[in-house]
Design an enzyme around this catalytic site. Structure first.
Site, PDB file in Angstrom:
ATOM      1  CG  HIS A  72      -8.726 -22.274  30.409  1.00 16.09           C
ATOM      2  ND1 HIS A  72      -7.529 -21.685  30.125  1.00 16.09           N
ATOM      3  CD2 HIS A  72      -8.420 -23.562  29.494  1.00 16.09           C
ATOM      4  CE1 HIS A  72      -6.688 -22.354  29.295  1.00 16.09           C
ATOM      5  NE2 HIS A  72      -7.167 -23.456  28.866  1.00 16.09           N
ATOM      6  CE1 TYR A 205      -5.354 -13.783  32.745  1.00 16.93           C
ATOM      7  CE2 TYR A 205      -4.830 -11.485  31.815  1.00 16.93           C
ATOM      8  CZ  TYR A 205      -5.360 -12.666  31.610  1.00 16.93           C
ATOM      9  OH  TYR A 205      -6.621 -12.944  30.709  1.00 16.93           O
ATOM     10  N   PRO A 297      -6.409  -5.052  26.644  1.00 17.67           N
ATOM     11  CG  PRO A 297      -4.662  -6.004  25.419  1.00 17.67           C
ATOM     12  CD  PRO A 297      -5.287  -5.000  25.871  1.00 17.67           C
ATOM     13  CE  LYS A 301     -14.438  -9.105  31.530  1.00 18.74           C
ATOM     14  NZ  LYS A 301     -14.856 -10.296  31.402  1.00 18.74           N
ATOM     15  CE1 TYR A 389      -9.491 -12.806  32.457  1.00 25.08           C
ATOM     16  CE2 TYR A 389     -10.597 -15.120  32.230  1.00 25.08           C
ATOM     17  CZ  TYR A 389      -9.370 -14.192  32.088  1.00 25.08           C
ATOM     18  OH  TYR A 389      -8.627 -14.527  30.923  1.00 25.08           O
TER      19      TYR A 389
HETATM   20  P1  RFL Z   1     -12.428  -5.553  14.455  1.00 30.30           P
HETATM   21  O1  RFL Z   1     -11.922  -6.952  14.791  1.00 30.30           O
HETATM   22  O2  RFL Z   1     -11.598  -4.548  14.166  1.00 30.30           O
HETATM   23  O3  RFL Z   1     -13.282  -5.666  12.903  1.00 30.30           O
HETATM   24  C1  RFL Z   1     -13.593  -4.448  12.048  1.00 30.30           C
HETATM   25  C2  RFL Z   1     -13.637  -4.640  10.627  1.00 30.30           C
HETATM   26  O4  RFL Z   1     -13.915  -3.563   9.935  1.00 30.30           O
HETATM   27  C3  RFL Z   1     -13.180  -3.312   8.973  1.00 30.30           C
HETATM   28  N1  RFL Z   1     -13.208  -2.028   8.592  1.00 30.30           N
HETATM   29  C4  RFL Z   1     -13.772  -1.463   7.566  1.00 30.30           C
HETATM   30  N2  RFL Z   1     -14.684  -2.187   6.348  1.00 30.30           N
HETATM   31  C5  RFL Z   1     -15.305  -1.394   5.482  1.00 30.30           C
HETATM   32  N3  RFL Z   1     -15.039   0.085   5.448  1.00 30.30           N
HETATM   33  C6  RFL Z   1     -14.210   0.643   6.453  1.00 30.30           C
HETATM   34  N4  RFL Z   1     -14.119   2.093   6.220  1.00 30.30           N
HETATM   35  C7  RFL Z   1     -13.564  -0.151   7.330  1.00 30.30           C
HETATM   36  N5  RFL Z   1     -12.546   0.138   8.442  1.00 30.30           N
HETATM   37  C8  RFL Z   1     -12.316  -1.126   8.973  1.00 30.30           C
HETATM   38  C9  RFL Z   1     -11.628  -3.918   9.274  1.00 30.30           C
HETATM   39  O5  RFL Z   1     -10.974  -4.253   8.155  1.00 30.30           O
HETATM   40  C10 RFL Z   1     -12.189  -4.912  10.245  1.00 30.30           C
HETATM   41  O6  RFL Z   1     -12.325  -6.265   9.370  1.00 30.30           O
HETATM   42  O7  RFL Z   1     -13.553  -5.007  15.135  1.00 30.30           O
HETATM   43  P2  RFL Z   1     -14.719  -5.868  15.627  1.00 30.30           P
HETATM   44  O8  RFL Z   1     -15.451  -6.851  14.773  1.00 30.30           O
HETATM   45  O9  RFL Z   1     -15.668  -4.958  16.418  1.00 30.30           O
HETATM   46  O10 RFL Z   1     -14.355  -7.185  16.928  1.00 30.30           O
HETATM   47  C11 RFL Z   1     -13.592  -6.452  18.056  1.00 30.30           C
HETATM   48  C12 RFL Z   1     -12.127  -7.145  18.288  1.00 30.30           C
HETATM   49  O11 RFL Z   1     -11.620  -7.542  17.352  1.00 30.30           O
HETATM   50  C13 RFL Z   1     -11.499  -6.930  19.502  1.00 30.30           C
HETATM   51  O12 RFL Z   1     -12.506  -6.129  20.372  1.00 30.30           O
HETATM   52  C14 RFL Z   1     -10.540  -7.933  20.159  1.00 30.30           C
HETATM   53  O13 RFL Z   1      -9.662  -8.510  19.285  1.00 30.30           O
HETATM   54  C15 RFL Z   1      -9.985  -7.327  21.241  1.00 30.30           C
HETATM   55  N6  RFL Z   1      -8.772  -8.372  22.033  1.00 30.30           N
HETATM   56  C16 RFL Z   1      -9.558  -9.483  23.008  1.00 30.30           C
HETATM   57  N7  RFL Z   1     -10.802  -9.480  23.343  1.00 30.30           N
HETATM   58  C17 RFL Z   1     -11.460 -10.549  23.936  1.00 30.30           C
HETATM   59  O14 RFL Z   1     -12.480 -10.483  24.278  1.00 30.30           O
HETATM   60  N8  RFL Z   1     -10.601 -11.381  24.630  1.00 30.30           N
HETATM   61  C18 RFL Z   1      -9.137 -11.336  24.322  1.00 30.30           C
HETATM   62  O15 RFL Z   1      -8.664 -12.255  24.886  1.00 30.30           O
HETATM   63  C19 RFL Z   1      -8.739 -10.347  23.676  1.00 30.30           C
HETATM   64  N9  RFL Z   1      -7.591 -10.013  23.292  1.00 30.30           N
HETATM   65  C20 RFL Z   1      -7.678  -8.152  21.808  1.00 30.30           C
HETATM   66  C21 RFL Z   1      -7.015  -9.102  22.697  1.00 30.30           C
HETATM   67  C22 RFL Z   1      -7.272  -7.170  21.075  1.00 30.30           C
HETATM   68  C23 RFL Z   1      -5.926  -7.397  20.846  1.00 30.30           C
HETATM   69  N10 RFL Z   1      -5.163  -6.303  20.063  1.00 30.30           N
HETATM   70  C24 RFL Z   1      -4.388  -6.482  18.874  1.00 30.30           C
HETATM   71  C25 RFL Z   1      -5.629  -4.889  19.965  1.00 30.30           C
HETATM   72  C26 RFL Z   1      -5.368  -9.205  22.356  1.00 30.30           C
HETATM   73  C27 RFL Z   1      -4.838  -8.120  21.479  1.00 30.30           C
HETATM   74  C28 RFL Z   1      -3.460  -8.200  21.396  1.00 30.30           C
HETATM   75  C1  PHB Z   2      -4.882 -14.011  23.974  1.00 31.85           C
HETATM   76  O1  PHB Z   2      -4.666 -15.282  24.271  1.00 31.85           O
HETATM   77  O2  PHB Z   2      -4.512 -13.361  23.099  1.00 31.85           O
HETATM   78  C2  PHB Z   2      -5.377 -13.323  25.245  1.00 31.85           C
HETATM   79  C3  PHB Z   2      -5.707 -13.913  26.357  1.00 31.85           C
HETATM   80  C4  PHB Z   2      -6.010 -13.227  27.499  1.00 31.85           C
HETATM   81  C5  PHB Z   2      -6.166 -11.863  27.411  1.00 31.85           C
HETATM   82  C6  PHB Z   2      -5.528 -11.059  26.318  1.00 31.85           C
HETATM   83  C7  PHB Z   2      -5.412 -11.865  25.341  1.00 31.85           C
HETATM   84  O3  PHB Z   2      -6.422 -11.202  28.656  1.00 31.85           O
END
Ligand code: RFL
Ligand code: PHB
Length: 398
Positions: A72, A205, A297, A301, A389
């Site tokens: 994109h 957005y 989110p 980032k 971004y």
């Molecule tokens: P995770 O993915 O939470 O993984 C951590 C892992 O550790 C395990 N764990 C344990 N394991 C052993 N012992 C314990 N005591 C433990 N406690 C926990 C867990 O089961 C898990 O498997 O963290 P990590 O790897 O640092 O990754 C970070 C990302 O997951 C997070 O920053 C992103 O998902 C945030 N996020 C987005 N980031 C982007 O860069 N672009 C996006 O578009 C974006 N959209 C989002 C998002 C997060 C969202 N939510 C649900 C918070 C959209 C949403 C809705």
């Molecule tokens: C997503 O596709 O889950 C998504 C995309 C952009 C954002 C957050 C989440 O800023």
């Protein structure tokens, strides 16, 4: 068991670190609390910055991402019922982002790890970390045996805390050595995944008087949509029909007419938070990814920051083993935090610009609309949004 690095947490951060260390000949084990399917069932990030794409390539797992990911060069901002495109590619001298789900990133890393015969311990319970203030840290966990409670111990040189916001590593750091900064927002994001074609080829957005909405996607046939909802709302309160109806009301007439709806295949509510831990190193234990910081989110980032933390950490560990230098380890926290605060600032600002804050009243909405008007009509304004971004290069500020 004895390894060089024990990685706690098998999400994207833990798996990317495992792969980068493996490529450098450093021996690591991943200890994950959940099953593989559970980890892959969490629907989260969707947008990868160029640095994250490059890291997937460096880890040797970029093939499917390049084949299936959607490049994109811009996104739309919708306010006062009209859409305006931010041409990121033009404004940043050719930079893009890629839409490729976190689930797929994690799956590719898991598959590569499995193909290389590397050890991941899934469904490890009661994981605890010990002696990271000495040269011989240890990780203990329970698994197998009667009631699944047999205690296992891993001896290592370093512990990498990649265990997310609710993990054990940050919680085990001495309270006197840690400083935490936090802001909790008074709303959440209700997300829906559906096998319907996306309403638009790029992301939208939307700032609407009814609240924020985001139109995202996973592929040409799979959409991801979000709505700002009060923290008191429960997923059960939202039927699919109610979701689609509310989304329509937050979109412009063209998008409303084009929106294709269908049954949800996932629906969840995520709270929004800004959170940073300082420092990210405690002796021989390092925090990386959501274990150390959370962004709302809105700026997409979180996963990207997790990936860059991991890159700095793998570089530091490689320097330690190959060059016998502790410089990278000593710098790790400071190096990550500068980048993290930049992304935290952007995510906080973008969240404030796009959401409804009832306490700010109608004048708050007017201020937002005036700022959006400025941003899209000023090249400097639009470039600032675009630059943030697409994200910072790995070596920014050096
Ligand atoms: P995770 O993915 O939470 O993984 C951590 C892992 O550790 C395990 N764990 C344990 N394991 C052993 N012992 C314990 N005591 C433990 N406690 C926990 C867990 O089961 C898990 O498997 O963290 P990590 O790897 O640092 O990754 C970070 C990302 O997951 C997070 O920053 C992103 O998902 C945030 N996020 C987005 N980031 C982007 O860069 N672009 C996006 O578009 C974006 N959209 C989002 C998002 C997060 C969202 N939510 C649900 C918070 C959209 C949403 C809705
Ligand atoms: C997503 O596709 O889950 C998504 C995309 C952009 C954002 C957050 C989440 O800023």
């Amino acid at each position: 068991m004895r390894v060089q690095v024990a990685i706690v947490g098998g999400g994207p951060a833990g798996h990317l670190l495992g792969q980068l260390l493996f490529k450098a000949g450093i021996d690591a084990v991943i200890i994950e609390r959940q099953s593989r399917d559970y980890v892959l069932g969490r629907i989260r990030a969707g947008v990868l910055e160029q640095v994250c794409i490059d890291l997937m390539d460096e880890a040797g797992v970029g093939q499917r991402m390049h084949a299936e990911g959607l490049v994109h060069g811009g996104f739309d901002m919708l306010f006062k019922g009209e859409r305006h495109r931010i041409d990121m590619n033009h404004l940043t001298g050719g930079k893009n982002v890629m839409v490729y789900g976190q689930t797929e990133v994690t799956r590719d890393l898991m598959d590569a790890r499995q193909a290389a015969g590397l050890t991941t311990i899934y469904e490890a319970s009661n994981v605890t970390v010990h002696d990271f203030d000495t040269a011989r840290p240890r990780v203990r966990y329970e698994k197998d045996g009667p009631n699944g409670k047999e205690v296992h111990e891993i001896e290592c040189d370093f512990i990498a805390g990649c265990d997310g916001f609710h993990g054990v590593c940050r919680a085990s750091a001495p309270r006197s050595a840690i400083r935490e900064y936090e802001k909790i927002y008074p709303f959440g994001w209700l997300g829906i995944l559906s096998d319907t074609p996306p309403v638009h080829e790029e992301l939208i957005y939307a700032n609407s008087p009814r609240g924020f909405a985001l139109c995202s996607q996973r592929s040409a046939t799979r959409s991801r949509y979000y709505l700002q909802v009060p923290l008191t709302d429960k997923v059960e309160d939202w039927s699919d029909e109610a979701f689609w109806q509310e989304l329509r009301l937050r979109l412009d007439p063209e998008a409303r007419a084009k929106l294709v709806t269908g049954p949800s295949i996932e629906k969840s509510i995520a709270p929004l938070r800004s959170f940073v831990t300082e420092p990210m190193r405690f002796g021989r234990m390092f925090l990386a990814g959501d274990a150390a910081h959370i962004v709302p989110p809105t700026g997409a980032k979180g996963l990207n920051l997790a990936a860059t933390d991991v890159k700095y950490l793998s570089n530091a560990l490689i320097e330690f083993y190959q060059d016998k230098s502790e410089a990278g380890i000593d710098n790790y926290s400071e190096r990550c935090l500068r980048r993290i605060w930049r992304a935290e600032r952007f995510s906080w600002w973008f969240t404030g610009l796009m959401h409804r804050f009832p306490e700010n009243g109608e004048i708050g909405q007017k201020f937002q609309e005036a700022e959006l008007d400025y941003l899209i009509h000023s090249e400097a304004g639009a470039r600032s949004v675009a630059e943030n971004y697409v994200g910072l290069p790995l070596d920014f500020g050096e």
